[in-house]
Design a protein around this motif. Structure first.
Motif, PDB file in Angstrom:
ATOM      1  N   SER A  42       0.834  -1.203   0.000  1.00 19.48           N
ATOM      2  CA  SER A  42       0.000   0.000   0.000  1.00 19.48           C
ATOM      3  C   SER A  42       0.864   1.246   0.000  1.00 19.48           C
ATOM      4  O   SER A  42       1.940   1.280   0.588  1.00 19.48           O
ATOM      5  CB  SER A  42      -0.902   0.036   1.233  1.00 19.48           C
ATOM      6  N   GLY A  43       0.366   2.258  -0.682  1.00 16.23           N
ATOM      7  CA  GLY A  43       1.088   3.522  -0.722  1.00 16.23           C
ATOM      8  C   GLY A  43       0.178   4.640  -1.163  1.00 16.23           C
ATOM      9  O   GLY A  43      -1.037   4.476  -1.283  1.00 16.23           O
ATOM     10  N   LEU A  44       0.775   5.789  -1.429  1.00 11.35           N
ATOM     11  CA  LEU A  44       0.033   6.975  -1.802  1.00 11.35           C
ATOM     12  C   LEU A  44       0.386   7.382  -3.220  1.00 11.35           C
ATOM     13  O   LEU A  44       1.544   7.355  -3.620  1.00 11.35           O
ATOM     14  CB  LEU A  44       0.370   8.122  -0.845  1.00 11.35           C
ATOM     15  N   CYS A  45      -0.627   7.780  -3.978  1.00  5.92           N
ATOM     16  CA  CYS A  45      -0.408   8.289  -5.323  1.00  5.92           C
ATOM     17  C   CYS A  45      -0.270   9.807  -5.225  1.00  5.92           C
ATOM     18  O   CYS A  45      -1.167  10.485  -4.750  1.00  5.92           O
ATOM     19  CB  CYS A  45      -1.581   7.943  -6.234  1.00  5.92           C
ATOM     20  N   ARG A  46       0.863  10.331  -5.684  1.00  8.05           N
ATOM     21  CA  ARG A  46       1.114  11.769  -5.597  1.00  8.05           C
ATOM     22  C   ARG A  46       1.168  12.421  -6.976  1.00  8.05           C
ATOM     23  O   ARG A  46       1.859  13.403  -7.183  1.00  8.05           O
ATOM     24  CB  ARG A  46       2.393  12.000  -4.814  1.00  8.05           C
ATOM     25  N   LYS A  47       0.418  11.867  -7.911  1.00 13.65           N
ATOM     26  CA  LYS A  47       0.343  12.433  -9.263  1.00 13.65           C
ATOM     27  C   LYS A  47      -0.340  13.799  -9.226  1.00 13.65           C
ATOM     28  O   LYS A  47       0.096  14.744  -9.841  1.00 13.65           O
ATOM     29  CB  LYS A  47      -0.405  11.476 -10.189  1.00 13.65           C
ATOM     30  N   ASN A  48      -1.423  13.899  -8.503  1.00 10.41           N
ATOM     31  CA  ASN A  48      -2.177  15.150  -8.377  1.00 10.41           C
ATOM     32  C   ASN A  48      -2.249  15.544  -6.909  1.00 10.41           C
ATOM     33  O   ASN A  48      -2.026  14.722  -6.028  1.00 10.41           O
ATOM     34  CB  ASN A  48      -3.590  14.972  -8.942  1.00 10.41           C
ATOM     35  N   SER A  49      -2.597  16.779  -6.657  1.00 15.40           N
ATOM     36  CA  SER A  49      -2.705  17.231  -5.271  1.00 15.40           C
ATOM     37  C   SER A  49      -3.843  16.499  -4.568  1.00 15.40           C
ATOM     38  O   SER A  49      -4.780  16.026  -5.209  1.00 15.40           O
ATOM     39  CB  SER A  49      -2.943  18.734  -5.226  1.00 15.40           C
ATOM     40  N   PRO A  50      -3.763  16.411  -3.229  1.00 16.50           N
ATOM     41  CA  PRO A  50      -4.825  15.732  -2.480  1.00 16.50           C
ATOM     42  C   PRO A  50      -6.174  16.428  -2.667  1.00 16.50           C
ATOM     43  O   PRO A  50      -6.229  17.638  -2.858  1.00 16.50           O
ATOM     44  CB  PRO A  50      -4.384  15.846  -1.020  1.00 16.50           C
ATOM     45  N   LYS A  51      -7.227  15.659  -2.616  1.00 16.72           N
ATOM     46  CA  LYS A  51      -8.582  16.189  -2.757  1.00 16.72           C
ATOM     47  C   LYS A  51      -9.201  16.397  -1.376  1.00 16.72           C
ATOM     48  O   LYS A  51      -9.218  15.476  -0.564  1.00 16.72           O
ATOM     49  CB  LYS A  51      -9.465  15.216  -3.555  1.00 16.72           C
ATOM     50  N   PRO A  52      -9.697  17.598  -1.091  1.00 18.29           N
ATOM     51  CA  PRO A  52     -10.309  17.838   0.218  1.00 18.29           C
ATOM     52  C   PRO A  52     -11.629  17.083   0.368  1.00 18.29           C
ATOM     53  O   PRO A  52     -12.370  16.899  -0.594  1.00 18.29           O
ATOM     54  CB  PRO A  52     -10.547  19.339   0.250  1.00 18.29           C
TER      55      PRO A  52
END
Length: 64
Positions: free
Chosen positions: A20-30
């Motif tokens: 598991s990990g985080l996708c940092r292609k786009n900014s986080p969505k609030p």
């Protein structure tokens, strides 16, 4: 291709199985927090073996 080989992927340090990990292609969505009062922004959680968004970019090795 999968998220685990993408340059925008960030492994979660506490995932002992490394799936598991985080996708940092786009900014986080609030989104609204559980308390309904605050809003939070989070990176999308992805699986290294199964997920693929279609915007894959390979990790570049040895690039100066």
């Amino acid at each position: 291709m999968s998220c685990g080989q993408c340059r925008f992927y960030s492994l979660l340090p506490d995932d002992e199985f490394k799936t598991s990990g985080l996708c940092r292609k786009n900014s986080p969505k609030p989104s609204a927090a559980a308390d309904g009062v605050r809003s939070v922004a989070v990176w999308p959680l992805v699986n290294t073996e199964r997920d693929f968004c279609g915007e894959f970019e390979a990790i570049q090795v040895g690039r100066s």
